[in-house]
Design a protein around this motif. Structure first.
Motif, PDB file in Angstrom:
ATOM      1  N   PHE A 123      -7.788  -3.660   3.042  1.00 29.00           N
ATOM      2  CA  PHE A 123      -7.566  -2.133   2.942  1.00 29.00           C
ATOM      3  C   PHE A 123      -7.610  -2.085   1.388  1.00 29.00           C
ATOM      4  O   PHE A 123      -7.807  -0.821   1.256  1.00 29.00           O
ATOM      5  N   SER A 124      -7.501  -3.054   0.850  1.00 31.56           N
ATOM      6  CA  SER A 124      -7.850  -2.177  -0.729  1.00 31.56           C
ATOM      7  C   SER A 124      -9.455  -1.768  -1.331  1.00 31.56           C
ATOM      8  O   SER A 124      -9.635  -1.327  -2.425  1.00 31.56           O
ATOM      9  N   ARG A 125     -10.425  -1.879   0.062  1.00 37.02           N
ATOM     10  CA  ARG A 125     -11.565  -1.297  -0.346  1.00 37.02           C
ATOM     11  C   ARG A 125     -11.830  -0.129  -0.345  1.00 37.02           C
ATOM     12  O   ARG A 125     -12.128   0.735  -0.773  1.00 37.02           O
ATOM     13  N   ILE A 126     -10.613   0.811  -0.001  1.00 41.21           N
ATOM     14  CA  ILE A 126      -9.886   2.457  -0.219  1.00 41.21           C
ATOM     15  C   ILE A 126      -9.913   2.571  -0.739  1.00 41.21           C
ATOM     16  O   ILE A 126     -10.622   3.931  -1.828  1.00 41.21           O
ATOM     17  N   TYR A 127      -9.127   1.939  -2.106  1.00 44.42           N
ATOM     18  CA  TYR A 127      -8.853   1.995  -4.171  1.00 44.42           C
ATOM     19  C   TYR A 127     -10.640   1.345  -4.246  1.00 44.42           C
ATOM     20  O   TYR A 127     -10.898   2.527  -4.960  1.00 44.42           O
ATOM     21  N   GLU A 128     -11.371   0.847  -3.759  1.00 44.56           N
ATOM     22  CA  GLU A 128     -12.660  -0.044  -4.479  1.00 44.56           C
ATOM     23  C   GLU A 128     -12.831   1.990  -3.816  1.00 44.56           C
ATOM     24  O   GLU A 128     -13.611   2.111  -5.577  1.00 44.56           O
ATOM     25  N   ARG A 129     -13.424   2.523  -3.535  1.00 48.90           N
ATOM     26  CA  ARG A 129     -14.314   3.451  -2.701  1.00 48.90           C
ATOM     27  C   ARG A 129     -13.874   4.631  -3.206  1.00 48.90           C
ATOM     28  O   ARG A 129     -14.836   5.581  -4.186  1.00 48.90           O
ATOM     29  N   HIS A 130     -12.239   5.156  -3.780  1.00 46.56           N
ATOM     30  CA  HIS A 130     -11.663   5.923  -4.893  1.00 46.56           C
ATOM     31  C   HIS A 130     -12.385   5.964  -5.946  1.00 46.56           C
ATOM     32  O   HIS A 130     -12.564   6.899  -6.675  1.00 46.56           O
ATOM     33  N   LEU A 137       0.594   4.334  -2.923  1.00 42.06           N
ATOM     34  CA  LEU A 137      -0.179   5.038  -2.610  1.00 42.06           C
ATOM     35  C   LEU A 137       1.615   6.113  -3.036  1.00 42.06           C
ATOM     36  O   LEU A 137       1.002   7.900  -2.807  1.00 42.06           O
ATOM     37  N   HIS A 152       0.944  -1.537   0.419  1.00 39.26           N
ATOM     38  CA  HIS A 152      -0.375   0.143   0.079  1.00 39.26           C
ATOM     39  C   HIS A 152       0.995   1.095  -0.298  1.00 39.26           C
ATOM     40  O   HIS A 152       0.592   2.481  -0.632  1.00 39.26           O
TER      41      HIS A 152
END
Length: 346
Positions: A187-194, A24, A20
């Motif tokens: 944590f990959s859901r952060i990218y999904e939400r973005h 980022l 991550h």
């Protein structure tokens, strides 16, 4: 048969090998300044895409051409785009990025968008470039979604179906269903939400203007909580697929790895948080035309290394080395019956 799977020579700095962190970091660092000239390319169906040419362009009409396709909701301003276009431009290449439909300065005209398997616009672009620069060597690169699209296109077209000497595929989700599932975990859901936020913003703009043939209102759009759900309700029906699973199956380039005839370099990190671990163990063996480099670390389109006393993108260095390895074509396309395009090095 030569070995087609190799260990990439990328080494992350001490303490910066987390997937991550690598993913980022590029967003936190300055991007190289790069001027551009924007050109509208009209498409056969009445829509358009924007071409972003790195400026100044070479004066020589036979200067080699580097074509870049961005990732999901990417653009000319994406960190990797600036670095790769700058690297090619500094080598004397004519560098251009194609914005997928709706990713440029204006919404696209038709009630549709773009998707991971949408190869028609890139095919049209390569035909345009073949007519415009008939004697110039051309190499294309695709990042993430753009990489899946490019690999699918070159596999479909064979070794001489495009005016293209080679392809470069970077951090591509070649198993779209598995990647959608991976992005909905941890944590990959952060990218999904973005990504979902950017996609929904564009769809809402068109829904508010009754410009999309979808049985979907603003509340229904807001309630889509995964890329799979979005693809099932938006991407698939807009582009002629029978739901997300049909889209993932028909648009994934991974099953075509063994069919690639064009010289193709694939760069991938085993810890990419957008994809399942050991992605390439799940896919067919690559054809002899494919040179696959896998790094242990690197994240998704990260690959930041310590060089020249600062953090720099290994991708720009690796792509520069690849572009330097190509020689000029002996004859203009499509007359490839004589001498073939060659490159030295890898």
């Amino acid at each position: 048969m030569r070995e087609r799977r190799h260990e990439a020579d990328f080494s992350p700095p001490r303490g910066l090998n987390n997937a991550h962190v690598q993913t980022l970091l590029p967003r936190l660092l300055p991007r190289p300044p790069l001027a551009r000239e924007v050109e509208v390319l009209e498409l056969p169906d009445g829509d358009f895409v924007e071409l972003n040419w790195a400026s100044p362009q070479p004066a020589d009409p036979e200067a080699p051409v580097f074509v870049l396709f961005h990732g999901l909701e990417g653009s000319f301003d994406s960190p990797y785009a600036r670095w790769l276009l700058s690297a090619a431009s500094h080598l004397g290449w004519r560098a251009v990025l194609m914005h997928f439909r709706g990713c440029g300065s204006q919404p696209n005209r038709l009630p549709r968008a773009y998707h991971s398997g949408d190869t028609a616009d890139a095919y049209w672009l390569f035909g345009h470039l073949a007519h415009r620069f008939p004697k110039a060597l051309k190499v294309a690169a695709g990042v993430s979604l753009g990489g899946n699209m490019l690999l699918k296109l070159v596999a479909e077209q064979g070794g001489d179906g495009l005016d293209l000497a080679g392809a470069i595929v970077i951090s591509a989700p070649l198993d779209l269903a598995a990647s959608a599932d991976r992005l909905h975990q941890g944590f990959s859901r952060i990218y999904e939400r973005h990504l979902l936020s950017a996609l929904k913003r564009k769809v809402k703009y068109k829904l508010d203007r009754d410009a999309l043939p979808l049985p979907l209102d603003a509340r229904g759009l807001a309630n889509l909580d995964s890329l799979r759900a979005y693809d099932d309700v938006v991407t698939a029906p807009l582009h002629g697929f029978d739901g997300a699973e049909d889209y993932y199956q028909r648009a994934s380039a991974g099953p075509l790895l063994g069919d690639v005839e064009l010289p193709t370099l694939i760069l991938h990190a085993d810890d990419d948080p957008f994809m399942p671990a050991s992605l390439y163990d799940r896919l067919p063996a690559p054809s002899p035309a494919v040179h696959l480099e896998i790094a242990r670390f690197g994240g998704h389109v990260g690959f930041m290394e310590w060089r020249n006393r600062r953090l720099e993108p290994w991708l720009a260095r690796r792509i520069s080395r690849e572009l330097k390895s190509w020689s000029r074509p002996a004859i203009p396309w499509p007359g490839r019956a004589g001498p073939h395009l060659t490159r030295s090095g890898s």
